[in-house]
Design a protein around this motif. Structure first.
Motif, mmCIF file in Angstrom:
data_model
loop_
_atom_site.group_PDB
_atom_site.id
_atom_site.type_symbol
_atom_site.label_atom_id
_atom_site.label_comp_id
_atom_site.label_asym_id
_atom_site.label_seq_id
_atom_site.Cartn_x
_atom_site.Cartn_y
_atom_site.Cartn_z
ATOM 1 N N GLY A 17 0.833 -1.257 0.026
ATOM 2 C CA GLY A 17 -0.014 0.041 -0.035
ATOM 3 C C GLY A 17 0.923 1.472 -0.014
ATOM 4 O O GLY A 17 0.632 2.481 0.432
ATOM 5 N N ASN A 18 1.923 1.260 -0.787
ATOM 6 C CA ASN A 18 3.023 2.531 -0.625
ATOM 7 C C ASN A 18 2.602 3.262 -1.873
ATOM 8 O O ASN A 18 2.582 3.150 -2.573
ATOM 9 N N ILE A 19 2.711 4.435 -1.157
ATOM 10 C CA ILE A 19 2.701 5.576 -2.432
ATOM 11 C C ILE A 19 3.693 6.093 -2.983
ATOM 12 O O ILE A 19 4.531 7.075 -1.826
ATOM 13 N N PRO A 20 4.619 5.939 -3.830
ATOM 14 C CA PRO A 20 5.430 6.824 -4.192
ATOM 15 C C PRO A 20 5.369 8.208 -3.818
ATOM 16 O O PRO A 20 4.230 9.007 -4.573
ATOM 17 N N VAL A 21 6.659 8.795 -3.478
ATOM 18 C CA VAL A 21 6.739 10.218 -3.396
ATOM 19 C C VAL A 21 7.572 10.583 -3.557
ATOM 20 O O VAL A 21 8.647 9.904 -3.599
ATOM 21 N N VAL A 22 7.690 12.320 -4.411
ATOM 22 C CA VAL A 22 9.291 12.864 -4.966
ATOM 23 C C VAL A 22 8.764 14.629 -4.126
ATOM 24 O O VAL A 22 7.914 14.319 -5.076
ATOM 25 N N LEU A 23 9.905 15.548 -3.934
ATOM 26 C CA LEU A 23 9.431 15.842 -3.546
ATOM 27 C C LEU A 23 10.231 17.262 -4.928
ATOM 28 O O LEU A 23 11.209 16.763 -5.765
ATOM 29 N N VAL A 24 9.537 18.198 -5.047
ATOM 30 C CA VAL A 24 9.597 18.800 -6.304
ATOM 31 C C VAL A 24 10.051 20.601 -5.660
ATOM 32 O O VAL A 24 9.222 20.676 -5.026
ATOM 33 N N VAL A 25 11.455 21.576 -6.231
ATOM 34 C CA VAL A 25 11.455 22.505 -5.741
ATOM 35 C C VAL A 25 11.647 23.338 -6.617
ATOM 36 O O VAL A 25 13.033 23.226 -7.561
ATOM 37 N N ILE A 26 11.058 24.772 -7.028
ATOM 38 C CA ILE A 26 11.077 25.627 -8.160
ATOM 39 C C ILE A 26 12.293 26.553 -6.908
ATOM 40 O O ILE A 26 11.501 27.458 -6.281
ATOM 41 N N GLU A 27 13.189 26.849 -6.911
ATOM 42 C CA GLU A 27 14.095 28.181 -6.530
ATOM 43 C C GLU A 27 13.812 27.368 -5.369
ATOM 44 O O GLU A 27 14.842 26.690 -4.604
ATOM 45 N N GLY A 28 13.141 28.396 -4.357
ATOM 46 C CA GLY A 28 13.411 27.975 -2.261
ATOM 47 C C GLY A 28 14.015 28.751 -1.655
ATOM 48 O O GLY A 28 14.889 29.058 -2.269
#
Length: 219
Positions: free
Chosen positions: A87-98
């Motif tokens: 039941g795991n859901i793939p996650v990715v963090l998308v960074v714009i500037e910051g």
């Protein structure tokens, strides 16, 4: 989106229960407040009784992402079927500037939770600092590896690595835990005693496989 309740402009519009509201972006924002991002369909607000303190939502966001992703991005090999069964859901963090808080967020995702990060190089701020450090780190270490180190003792190799680290700190213009005015990030942001260079360096040195870059200037 996940936002700190005490930093939302016009938050009084949302202080209702059991009904829907139409959020109208205020014409003027108070200092340390920001309007809601209109392209998000849903929001989770974190209220810890603070006001104008960005970053109060980071701990919840980190735990939430880790909870839904499970071990999707652990270093162990996992088949698609196993992930679906768990039941795991793939996650990715998308960074714009910051900004500075984003550096802390990337560090927590990569080092603590082993969640991959996609940084859009060329958007400035956090993204460009990470990209600059990442590429220079690889360049410097490639040059060191190309030289003959077969007769060098561990202390000499460690000294060279520390020299590379010092060169990177200077190149990123983060000296004595502060951002120089010439840095690509806003130097007016108040420091909180955190060495942001160390956070960036730790991600690149220990978990560089979780860092991914798209250079917008190359497309």
């Amino acid at each position: 989106g996940i936002a700190p309740w005490g930093c939302v402009s016009g938050v009084e519009q949302l202080d209702v229960h059991g009904t829907n509201v139409i959020y109208n972006k205020p014409k003027t924002d108070e200092k340390d407040e920001t309007p809601l991002e209109p392209n998000h369909a849903h929001f989770i607000f974190i209220d810890n009784d603070t006001k104008h303190e960005f970053g109060s939502e980071l701990e919840f966001r980190s735990l939430f992402e880790k909870s839904i992703s499970g071990n999707s991005f652990s270093l162990q090999n996992a088949t698609k079927d196993k992930l679906q069964q768990a039941g795991n859901i793939p996650v990715v963090l998308v960074v714009i500037e910051g900004g500075l808080e984003t550096i802390k967020k990337v560090h927590e995702n990569v080092i603590k939770n082993k969640i991959p990060v996609l940084l859009l190089q060329g958007t400035g701020g956090c993204c460009d600092l990470f990209a600059k450090c990442y590429h220079l780190y690889n360049e410097y270490h490639t040059n060191v590896k190309s030289s003959d180190q077969t007769n060098e003792d561990p202390s000499t190799i460690k000294e060279k690595n520390e020299q590379i680290k010092s060169k990177l700190r200077e190149k990123l213009e983060i000296i004595d835990n502060k951002l120089n005015p010439g840095s690509t990030m806003n130097s007016s942001i108040e420091q909180d005693g955190i060495d942001y260079f160390e956070l960036i360096y730790a991600c690149i040195e220990r978990r560089n496989m979780f860092l991914n870059f798209i250079d917008l200037k190359a497309h």
